[in-house]
Design an enzyme around this catalytic site. Sequence first.
Site, PDB file in Angstrom:
ATOM      1  CB  CYS A  90      22.197 -31.139   8.466  1.00 22.78           C
ATOM      2  SG  CYS A  90      23.670 -30.159   8.287  1.00 22.78           S
TER       3      CYS A  90
ATOM      4  NE  ARG B  67      18.703 -25.877   2.336  1.00 16.50           N
ATOM      5  CZ  ARG B  67      19.879 -26.219   2.868  1.00 16.50           C
ATOM      6  NH1 ARG B  67      20.361 -27.419   2.674  1.00 16.50           N
ATOM      7  NH2 ARG B  67      20.571 -25.384   3.601  1.00 16.50           N
TER       8      ARG B  67
ATOM      9  CG  ASP C 195      29.590 -22.824   2.862  1.00 14.56           C
ATOM     10  OD1 ASP C 195      29.600 -23.874   3.529  1.00 14.56           O
ATOM     11  OD2 ASP C 195      29.027 -21.775   3.252  1.00 14.56           O
TER      12      ASP C 195
ATOM     13  CE  LYS D  31      22.380 -20.942   1.504  1.00 13.61           C
ATOM     14  NZ  LYS D  31      22.479 -21.395   2.908  1.00 13.61           N
ATOM     15  CG  ASN D  32      25.092 -18.865   3.878  1.00 16.37           C
ATOM     16  OD1 ASN D  32      23.951 -19.339   3.858  1.00 16.37           O
ATOM     17  ND2 ASN D  32      26.171 -19.606   3.709  1.00 16.37           N
TER      18      ASN D  32
ATOM     19  NE  ARG E  12      25.763 -26.846  10.104  1.00 19.34           N
ATOM     20  CZ  ARG E  12      25.106 -26.136   9.205  1.00 19.34           C
ATOM     21  NH1 ARG E  12      24.291 -26.740   8.385  1.00 19.34           N
ATOM     22  NH2 ARG E  12      25.260 -24.836   9.126  1.00 19.34           N
TER      23      ARG E  12
ATOM     24  NE  ARG F 161      22.076 -27.685  11.730  1.00 19.91           N
ATOM     25  CZ  ARG F 161      22.618 -26.909  12.637  1.00 19.91           C
ATOM     26  NH1 ARG F 161      22.983 -25.695  12.339  1.00 19.91           N
ATOM     27  NH2 ARG F 161      22.814 -27.327  13.859  1.00 19.91           N
TER      28      ARG F 161
HETATM   29  C1  EPZ Z   1      27.357 -20.843   8.449  1.00 16.86           C
HETATM   30  O1  EPZ Z   1      26.797 -21.874   9.245  1.00 16.86           O
HETATM   31  C2  EPZ Z   1      26.809 -21.047   7.065  1.00 16.86           C
HETATM   32  N1  EPZ Z   1      25.351 -21.000   7.090  1.00 16.86           N
HETATM   33  C3  EPZ Z   1      27.281 -22.384   6.494  1.00 16.86           C
HETATM   34  O2  EPZ Z   1      26.870 -22.429   5.145  1.00 16.86           O
HETATM   35  C4  EPZ Z   1      28.806 -22.428   6.522  1.00 16.86           C
HETATM   36  O3  EPZ Z   1      29.244 -23.681   6.085  1.00 16.86           O
HETATM   37  C5  EPZ Z   1      29.310 -22.162   7.945  1.00 16.86           C
HETATM   38  O4  EPZ Z   1      28.777 -20.897   8.433  1.00 16.86           O
HETATM   39  C6  EPZ Z   1      30.815 -22.097   8.051  1.00 16.86           C
HETATM   40  O5  EPZ Z   1      31.312 -21.085   7.206  1.00 16.86           O
HETATM   41  C7  EPZ Z   1      24.722 -19.833   7.096  1.00 16.86           C
HETATM   42  O6  EPZ Z   1      25.323 -18.773   7.113  1.00 16.86           O
HETATM   43  C8  EPZ Z   1      23.248 -19.871   7.030  1.00 16.86           C
HETATM   44  P1  EPZ Z   1      29.333 -22.149  12.240  1.00 16.86           P
HETATM   45  P2  EPZ Z   1      26.916 -21.811  10.830  1.00 16.86           P
HETATM   46  O7  EPZ Z   1      28.526 -21.939  13.462  1.00 16.86           O
HETATM   47  O8  EPZ Z   1      27.008 -20.412  11.282  1.00 16.86           O
HETATM   48  C9  EPZ Z   1      31.116 -25.527  15.056  1.00 16.86           C
HETATM   49  C10 EPZ Z   1      25.995 -23.474   3.207  1.00 16.86           C
HETATM   50  O9  EPZ Z   1      26.367 -24.445   2.493  1.00 16.86           O
HETATM   51  N2  EPZ Z   1      30.186 -24.983  16.044  1.00 16.86           N
HETATM   52  O10 EPZ Z   1      30.244 -21.039  11.820  1.00 16.86           O
HETATM   53  O11 EPZ Z   1      25.853 -22.674  11.387  1.00 16.86           O
HETATM   54  C11 EPZ Z   1      30.404 -26.158  13.867  1.00 16.86           C
HETATM   55  O12 EPZ Z   1      30.000 -27.482  14.130  1.00 16.86           O
HETATM   56  C12 EPZ Z   1      26.065 -23.548   4.700  1.00 16.86           C
HETATM   57  O13 EPZ Z   1      25.517 -22.435   2.746  1.00 16.86           O
HETATM   58  C13 EPZ Z   1      30.250 -25.414  17.351  1.00 16.86           C
HETATM   59  O14 EPZ Z   1      31.071 -26.244  17.716  1.00 16.86           O
HETATM   60  O15 EPZ Z   1      28.333 -22.492  11.045  1.00 16.86           O
HETATM   61  C14 EPZ Z   1      31.447 -26.008  12.800  1.00 16.86           C
HETATM   62  O16 EPZ Z   1      32.406 -27.018  12.947  1.00 16.86           O
HETATM   63  C15 EPZ Z   1      26.195 -24.867   5.276  1.00 16.86           C
HETATM   64  N3  EPZ Z   1      29.363 -24.887  18.255  1.00 16.86           N
HETATM   65  C16 EPZ Z   1      32.104 -24.682  13.104  1.00 16.86           C
HETATM   66  O17 EPZ Z   1      31.834 -24.456  14.503  1.00 16.86           O
HETATM   67  C17 EPZ Z   1      28.448 -23.932  17.898  1.00 16.86           C
HETATM   68  O18 EPZ Z   1      27.679 -23.481  18.766  1.00 16.86           O
HETATM   69  C18 EPZ Z   1      31.586 -23.493  12.311  1.00 16.86           C
HETATM   70  O19 EPZ Z   1      30.153 -23.476  12.357  1.00 16.86           O
HETATM   71  C19 EPZ Z   1      28.400 -23.496  16.573  1.00 16.86           C
HETATM   72  C20 EPZ Z   1      29.287 -24.034  15.654  1.00 16.86           C
END
Ligand code: EPZ
Length: 447
Positions: A124, A420, A328, A22-23, A129, A100
Amino acid sequence: MDQFVIQGGARLSGRLSIKGSKNATLPLMAAALLTDDPVTLRDVPNLADITNLRRLLVELGCEADYEPAQSWHEAGGVLRLHTTDPTPSHARYDIVRTMRASICALGPMLAKRGQARVSMPGGCAIGERPVDLHLRGLRALGAEIEVNEGDIVASAPRRTGRPARLRGARVFLGGPFGSTVLGTANVMSAATLAEGRTVIESAACEPEIVDLADLLNAMGARVSGAGSPRIVVDGVTALRGADHRVIPDRIEAGTYMCAAALTNGDVTLENCPFDAMIAVADRLEHAGVLVTADEGDDPMRCRVRVTASRVLRPLEITTQPHPGFPTDLQAQFLAMLCLADGNSVVTERIYPERFLHVAELSRMGAKLFRQGPTVVVSGVRSLVGAPVMASDLRASACLVIAGMAAEGSTTVHRVYHLDRGYERMEERMRLLGADIQRVSDREPVPA
Ligand code: EPZ
């Protein structure tokens, strides 16, 4: 709203083929906005998140036809995408709030159309996030970005009144919790059509980023270094269509591995992306689970047998960006450790608030103590079935596998979260011998 009713106690055994990721699929879909040619994606799972992004792409002028898999054993269906109308540029709140990952459309749309308006995703169940790193990266490429009426409004720099190309730059994507996966996807995708060279430092190293780089390169982009913290993109003037097979889902695979371990099962996974699961295999082996991989020609699509025949040993787990232990799978491993022989310590370093499942597991007799981003799990001899509430996708999976190991009956409410990200989980678990039924809230719950 559907719920799962689970009778615990069955030992899982048998074979299962892992679905496409999915991701990985979501940013690959958004990449179709970068070209006027058709893009075909194969092994696309049939999931609510994929359907939602399809809806969004259609609104953004992209034809999106999905042909589901013909048989059980296929990793997914075929998704044919073709952008035919490049004029729309607004990803509306109505769709973004359902998912998202709609933020993936921002970089491609901005790079190809010179402008993009994407509703700002809210928080969420797993935490706040933010998307500041996405915006920082795109601004470094010359985009002007403001937030207006809840939307991110981005435009490429203008020359003689018309939007010009973004321009390559050195971009740093490190944040307080490491890099950002979708932020890296956004900046890398946008940079493919920028003028000159972009160097992304502190890029996310996740396998989903490597898969996106593979698609972009098949479309004619010049991306190197994906999978490392330094990605280099040399911009080109146009991209063409491509035909791409999505990598298998490492989180789905890890979830079934956990379920096998927790039920003292013996499960063989086909099409398993073992090469991307080293930290997961390491933790399972430390817990006393036997994990044997037959890697064949492709270490991202191998056969892995997971066998557990004794009480599991406790673990220390800290979630980290790839190649560390994935956030995850934190909830599913927490379920597993509830029945380990001793005290485990689980620390969440990506989403420190991602622990809504803790209170639900406690309702099933688990002994958990949380302090900030750390949970201490004292293993118990048995869990007891109970009605529990799913709060997010992976927490739902955690409750389902806990229910499968518990004594008596567990009802997991609100399994739409699960749909989802897991295709027909109840049918796939049943294939392995689990006693699990999907019941609509309107139907009577089986006695
Ligand atoms: C991806 O989300 C995945 N989603 C998430 O999977 C996964 O948990 C996450 O990566 C971490 O591995 C998809 O790929 C669709 P990040 P993403 O930006 O890219 C912080 C699931 O269960 N951050 O890598 O949105 C953030 O808050 C889902 O399938 C900032 O501070 O995650 C987090 O602490 C849920 N500023 C960390 O970085 C930003 O601009 C990593 O988030 C962006 C993120």
